[in-house]
Motif scaffolding. Sequence first.
Motif, PDB file in Angstrom:
ATOM      1  N   SER A  39       0.612  -1.163   0.185  1.00 32.64           N
ATOM      2  CA  SER A  39      -0.008   0.055   0.016  1.00 32.64           C
ATOM      3  C   SER A  39       1.142   1.377  -0.345  1.00 32.64           C
ATOM      4  N   PHE A  40       0.691   2.441  -0.900  1.00 32.30           N
ATOM      5  CA  PHE A  40       1.324   3.225  -0.927  1.00 32.30           C
ATOM      6  C   PHE A  40       0.157   5.026  -0.646  1.00 32.30           C
ATOM      7  N   GLU A  41       0.915   5.477  -0.047  1.00 32.88           N
ATOM      8  CA  GLU A  41       1.244   7.003  -0.001  1.00 32.88           C
ATOM      9  C   GLU A  41       1.215   7.743  -1.172  1.00 32.88           C
ATOM     10  N   GLN A  42       1.833   7.030  -1.705  1.00 35.18           N
ATOM     11  CA  GLN A  42       2.245   7.930  -2.401  1.00 35.18           C
ATOM     12  C   GLN A  42       1.774   7.307  -4.138  1.00 35.18           C
ATOM     13  N   PHE A  43       1.239   6.505  -4.122  1.00 41.11           N
ATOM     14  CA  PHE A  43       0.067   6.905  -5.407  1.00 41.11           C
ATOM     15  C   PHE A  43      -1.608   7.026  -4.898  1.00 41.11           C
ATOM     16  N   THR A  44      -2.327   7.803  -5.767  1.00 45.89           N
ATOM     17  CA  THR A  44      -3.644   7.865  -5.355  1.00 45.89           C
ATOM     18  C   THR A  44      -4.545   6.895  -5.863  1.00 45.89           C
ATOM     19  N   ARG A  45      -5.774   7.552  -5.032  1.00 46.60           N
ATOM     20  CA  ARG A  45      -7.218   6.197  -6.106  1.00 46.60           C
ATOM     21  C   ARG A  45      -7.372   6.411  -7.591  1.00 46.60           C
TER      22      ARG A  45
ATOM     23  N   ALA B  64      -7.959  14.224   5.242  1.00 41.60           N
ATOM     24  CA  ALA B  64      -8.824  13.320   3.440  1.00 41.60           C
ATOM     25  C   ALA B  64      -7.222  12.472   3.850  1.00 41.60           C
ATOM     26  N   ARG B  65      -6.187  12.639   3.710  1.00 44.26           N
ATOM     27  CA  ARG B  65      -5.306  12.010   3.008  1.00 44.26           C
ATOM     28  C   ARG B  65      -4.656  10.413   4.108  1.00 44.26           C
ATOM     29  N   ASP B  66      -4.967  10.768   5.556  1.00 43.85           N
ATOM     30  CA  ASP B  66      -4.882  10.085   6.633  1.00 43.85           C
ATOM     31  C   ASP B  66      -6.245   8.655   7.061  1.00 43.85           C
ATOM     32  N   ASN B  67      -7.064   9.282   6.499  1.00 46.57           N
ATOM     33  CA  ASN B  67      -8.752   8.542   6.585  1.00 46.57           C
ATOM     34  C   ASN B  67      -8.182   7.677   5.552  1.00 46.57           C
ATOM     35  N   THR B  68      -9.049   8.215   3.981  1.00 47.06           N
ATOM     36  CA  THR B  68      -8.537   7.655   2.699  1.00 47.06           C
ATOM     37  C   THR B  68      -7.127   6.925   2.671  1.00 47.06           C
ATOM     38  N   MET B  69      -6.263   6.985   3.438  1.00 43.93           N
ATOM     39  CA  MET B  69      -5.519   6.036   3.093  1.00 43.93           C
ATOM     40  C   MET B  69      -6.006   4.375   4.203  1.00 43.93           C
ATOM     41  N   ALA B  70      -6.462   4.817   5.977  1.00 45.57           N
ATOM     42  CA  ALA B  70      -6.545   3.829   6.278  1.00 45.57           C
ATOM     43  C   ALA B  70      -7.857   3.227   5.771  1.00 45.57           C
ATOM     44  N   GLU B  71      -9.021   3.682   4.868  1.00 41.18           N
ATOM     45  CA  GLU B  71      -9.549   3.443   4.351  1.00 41.18           C
ATOM     46  C   GLU B  71      -9.124   1.897   3.706  1.00 41.18           C
ATOM     47  N   SER B  72      -8.669   2.770   2.496  1.00 39.89           N
ATOM     48  CA  SER B  72      -7.688   2.146   1.107  1.00 39.89           C
ATOM     49  C   SER B  72      -7.389   0.693   1.649  1.00 39.89           C
ATOM     50  N   ILE B  73      -6.834   0.734   3.294  1.00 40.91           N
ATOM     51  CA  ILE B  73      -6.315  -0.156   3.563  1.00 40.91           C
ATOM     52  C   ILE B  73      -6.924  -1.754   4.155  1.00 40.91           C
ATOM     53  N   TYR B  74      -7.952  -0.893   4.913  1.00 43.83           N
ATOM     54  CA  TYR B  74      -9.429  -1.890   5.493  1.00 43.83           C
ATOM     55  C   TYR B  74     -10.259  -2.491   4.379  1.00 43.83           C
ATOM     56  N   ASN B  75     -10.021  -1.725   3.090  1.00 40.08           N
ATOM     57  CA  ASN B  75     -10.917  -1.561   1.371  1.00 40.08           C
ATOM     58  C   ASN B  75     -10.498  -3.257   1.519  1.00 40.08           C
TER      59      ASN B  75
ATOM     60  N   LEU C 185       2.285  -8.876  -7.070  1.00 44.39           N
ATOM     61  CA  LEU C 185       1.657  -8.799  -5.362  1.00 44.39           C
ATOM     62  C   LEU C 185      -0.166  -7.900  -5.700  1.00 44.39           C
ATOM     63  N   THR C 186      -0.457  -7.638  -4.796  1.00 47.60           N
ATOM     64  CA  THR C 186      -1.845  -7.227  -5.056  1.00 47.60           C
ATOM     65  C   THR C 186      -1.293  -5.825  -4.295  1.00 47.60           C
ATOM     66  N   THR C 187      -1.602  -4.679  -5.372  1.00 47.27           N
ATOM     67  CA  THR C 187      -1.082  -3.313  -5.118  1.00 47.27           C
ATOM     68  C   THR C 187      -2.096  -2.082  -4.704  1.00 47.27           C
ATOM     69  N   VAL C 188      -2.018  -0.871  -3.772  1.00 50.97           N
ATOM     70  CA  VAL C 188      -2.807   0.212  -3.261  1.00 50.97           C
ATOM     71  C   VAL C 188      -2.663   1.413  -3.842  1.00 50.97           C
ATOM     72  N   ALA C 189      -3.117   1.830  -4.503  1.00 52.44           N
ATOM     73  CA  ALA C 189      -2.883   3.091  -4.173  1.00 52.44           C
ATOM     74  C   ALA C 189      -3.755   4.193  -3.859  1.00 52.44           C
ATOM     75  N   ALA C 190      -2.871   4.261  -1.943  1.00 52.10           N
ATOM     76  CA  ALA C 190      -4.152   4.215  -1.387  1.00 52.10           C
ATOM     77  C   ALA C 190      -4.461   6.047  -1.005  1.00 52.10           C
ATOM     78  N   ASN C 191      -4.019   6.335  -1.216  1.00 49.70           N
ATOM     79  CA  ASN C 191      -4.094   7.921  -1.204  1.00 49.70           C
ATOM     80  C   ASN C 191      -5.177   8.829  -1.696  1.00 49.70           C
ATOM     81  N   THR C 192      -5.934   9.554  -1.362  1.00 47.99           N
ATOM     82  CA  THR C 192      -6.357  10.978  -2.069  1.00 47.99           C
ATOM     83  C   THR C 192      -5.551  11.942  -2.908  1.00 47.99           C
TER      84      THR C 192
END
Length: 332
Positions: free
Chosen positions: A100-106, A229-240, A151-158
Amino acid sequence: MIKTMHLKAALLLTTSTLLMQGCVTTHQDKTHSHSIVTLHDYTLYDANNKQQIDIKKLGSHLNNADVIFVGEYHTHSASHRLQADLLPLIYQQNPNLILSFEQFTRDKQDVLEQYINNEIGEQTLIKQANAWDNYQSDYRPLVEFAKQYKLTTVAANTPLSIVRCVARKGPEYINTFDKQHQNWVAKDITTSSQAYQDKFIEAMSHHGPKADKKSGPVKLSNSFYAQLARDNTMAESIYNALKSNPASRVIHFNGAFHSNYHLGTVDALKRLDPKLNIAVVSPQFLDDAIDWSTGDFIYTIKALPERYIKKENLNKAIKEMMKKRKETQCEL
């Protein structure tokens, strides 16, 4: 008036640096390991017993974690060396690993997946996914590892555009977005712990005058929601991602401020799933006293070069930053 504007601008510039890199303590301590020679070197510690460990021991200690947060100073070579050293060890424990990456956005999730699936080349990824300027030197090894092992990769940020809109118009502005754009940001970007808000306010005032009781909280309000907006979006992305892949574990890469003290993104993730076993790895500079509460594991590294020595160079940077900020608009 001009002096006040420059002071506020300097505060914004300094705050941006702090939030990118994370706050550290400033008391000097010369008891650190002397094995750190270059900007690539790091020394690891178990914060529980304050004992030095090696990278293999760190990997072993992280074996039971459902989610591993590796805090970084974004442009620091040692942070990225640690990430590259740790990733294969975590994968060996459980190949059902999600990066999961902060460095990529949803909004760039599809582009990232296309690259992992070898459907597009690296330059296409860099351009279409708005990869950070230091992608090739710092994040390429992580993405290539994910590509190699599918591997599954997550663009976690907003996206930055949403962060900018929240900062300027407030969190309620996201209600005006269409459904597609609303999916690019967490459903809740206003909930956080008081401890995190206190840390944010402390960072905002760290190198400037203390905000007075009348104006401080009001001025910081939308800035704080933009941070959420950054923190909660990354958390939600990880959770999902964990909900979609229940047998997997996640390793998430973000700036240290997002995960230090188990606050920010960590705190938001705990609210979504309190049962998760979360481990935090946090960086600190070599010449600062170690704050053992920042993470479960600490790695010390050399300080980065001083950004500005001459005042005129700082003033020029502030002027350019202010001009750029005025030119940007809240547009999706």
